[in-house]
Enzyme design. Structure first.
Site, PDB file in Angstrom:
ATOM      1  N   GLU A 109       1.930 -10.898   8.174  1.00 20.82           N
ATOM      2  CA  GLU A 109       2.852 -10.151   9.037  1.00 20.82           C
ATOM      3  C   GLU A 109       2.093  -9.519  10.202  1.00 20.82           C
ATOM      4  OE1 GLU A 109       4.953  -7.206   6.757  1.00 20.82           O
ATOM      5  OE2 GLU A 109       5.867  -8.711   5.470  1.00 20.82           O
ATOM      6  N   ARG A 167       3.179  -2.325   2.569  1.00 19.89           N
ATOM      7  CA  ARG A 167       2.833  -2.793   1.218  1.00 19.89           C
ATOM      8  C   ARG A 167       3.786  -2.107   0.254  1.00 19.89           C
ATOM      9  NH1 ARG A 167       1.022  -6.273  -2.400  1.00 19.89           N
ATOM     10  NH2 ARG A 167      -0.553  -5.501  -3.833  1.00 19.89           N
ATOM     11  N   GLY A 168       4.693  -2.870  -0.326  1.00 20.79           N
ATOM     12  CA  GLY A 168       5.766  -2.331  -1.147  1.00 20.79           C
ATOM     13  C   GLY A 168       5.351  -1.322  -2.203  1.00 20.79           C
ATOM     14  N   ASP A 218       2.901   0.604  -2.440  1.00 23.85           N
ATOM     15  CA  ASP A 218       2.299   1.817  -1.886  1.00 23.85           C
ATOM     16  C   ASP A 218       3.334   2.742  -1.249  1.00 23.85           C
ATOM     17  OD1 ASP A 218      -0.116   0.688  -2.572  1.00 23.85           O
ATOM     18  OD2 ASP A 218      -0.757   0.294  -0.518  1.00 23.85           O
ATOM     19  N   THR A 219       4.335   2.168  -0.564  1.00 25.08           N
ATOM     20  CA  THR A 219       5.164   3.014   0.299  1.00 25.08           C
ATOM     21  C   THR A 219       6.668   2.751   0.243  1.00 25.08           C
ATOM     22  OG1 THR A 219       4.893   1.473   2.153  1.00 25.08           O
ATOM     23  CG2 THR A 219       3.299   3.286   1.988  1.00 25.08           C
ATOM     24  N   ARG A 220       7.103   1.697  -0.434  1.00 31.86           N
ATOM     25  CA  ARG A 220       8.533   1.320  -0.395  1.00 31.86           C
ATOM     26  C   ARG A 220       9.452   2.455  -0.835  1.00 31.86           C
ATOM     27  NH1 ARG A 220      10.550  -3.618  -0.497  1.00 31.86           N
ATOM     28  NH2 ARG A 220       8.747  -4.471  -1.565  1.00 31.86           N
ATOM     29  N   GLY A 261      17.472 -17.294  -1.784  1.00 35.26           N
ATOM     30  CA  GLY A 261      17.429 -18.745  -1.738  1.00 35.26           C
ATOM     31  C   GLY A 261      16.728 -19.299  -0.513  1.00 35.26           C
TER      32      GLY A 261
END
Length: 129
Positions: free
Chosen positions: A94, A27-28, A30-32, A60
C-alpha cells in the site's frame, strides 16, 4: 469527492475523478479498533468519504486488486505508522502504491506516527518501528 481529471500531452494528470476523499493505510491489529476507528468515524461525521479496508472491500473479489484501485481513486492518503506496520507485506505494498501516486500526480499524503518515534523512521537508526 467528485473532482475530475484528464492527461495532458506530456502525460501528467491534470484532473482526476476520485471515488474517495481519503484512503487510510494501517496495520489492523495495531490500530483498527482504536485510533483508525476513531479517525475514520470523525472524518465520516465531517462528510469526508473514507476508504478503510474492513468496510469497503467487496467479498469474493481479490484484495490485492481492490486496495491499489482504492488508493489510486483517493485524493488523499493517510499512512498510520505503528510498531508492526513494516512487518506487513500488505502495508508495504500500500505504501509503495501511495508513494507512486504521490510522485505521479502530487497527491497529498499525511503520515501519522502511532506510538512510534518519527526519528526512528527518519534516521533509519536500526530500531524496529
Amino acid at each position: 469527492m467528485g473532482s475530475s481529471s484528464s492527461y495532458n500531452s506530456s502525460g501528467t494528470i491534470q484532473n482526476q475523478v476520485y471515488r474517495y476523499d481519503v484512503f487510510i493505510s494501517f496495520r489492523g491489529p495495531d490500530t483498527r479498533n482504536s485510533f483508525v476507528d476513531h479517525l475514520s468515524s470523525h472524518l465520516l461525521r465531517k462528510g469526508i468519504f473514507v476508504f478503510k479496508d474492513d468496510h469497503k472491500l467487496r467479498k469474493g473479489k481479490s484484495i490485492s486488486s481492490q486496495l491499489p484501485q482504492a488508493i489510486r481513486g483517493s485524493r488523499i492518503s493517510i499512512i498510520v505508522f505503528s510498531k508492526d506496520y513494516p512487518s506487513s507485506s500488505w502495508c508495504l505494498d500500500e505504501m509503495a502504491t501511495i508513494a507512486y501516486c504521490q510522485q505521479q500526480s502530487n497527491r497529498t499524503v499525511f503520515p501519522v506516527f502511532y506510538h512510534v518515534d518519527p526519528s526512528h523512521v527518519r534516521h533509519q537508526n536500526g530500531v524496529r518501528i
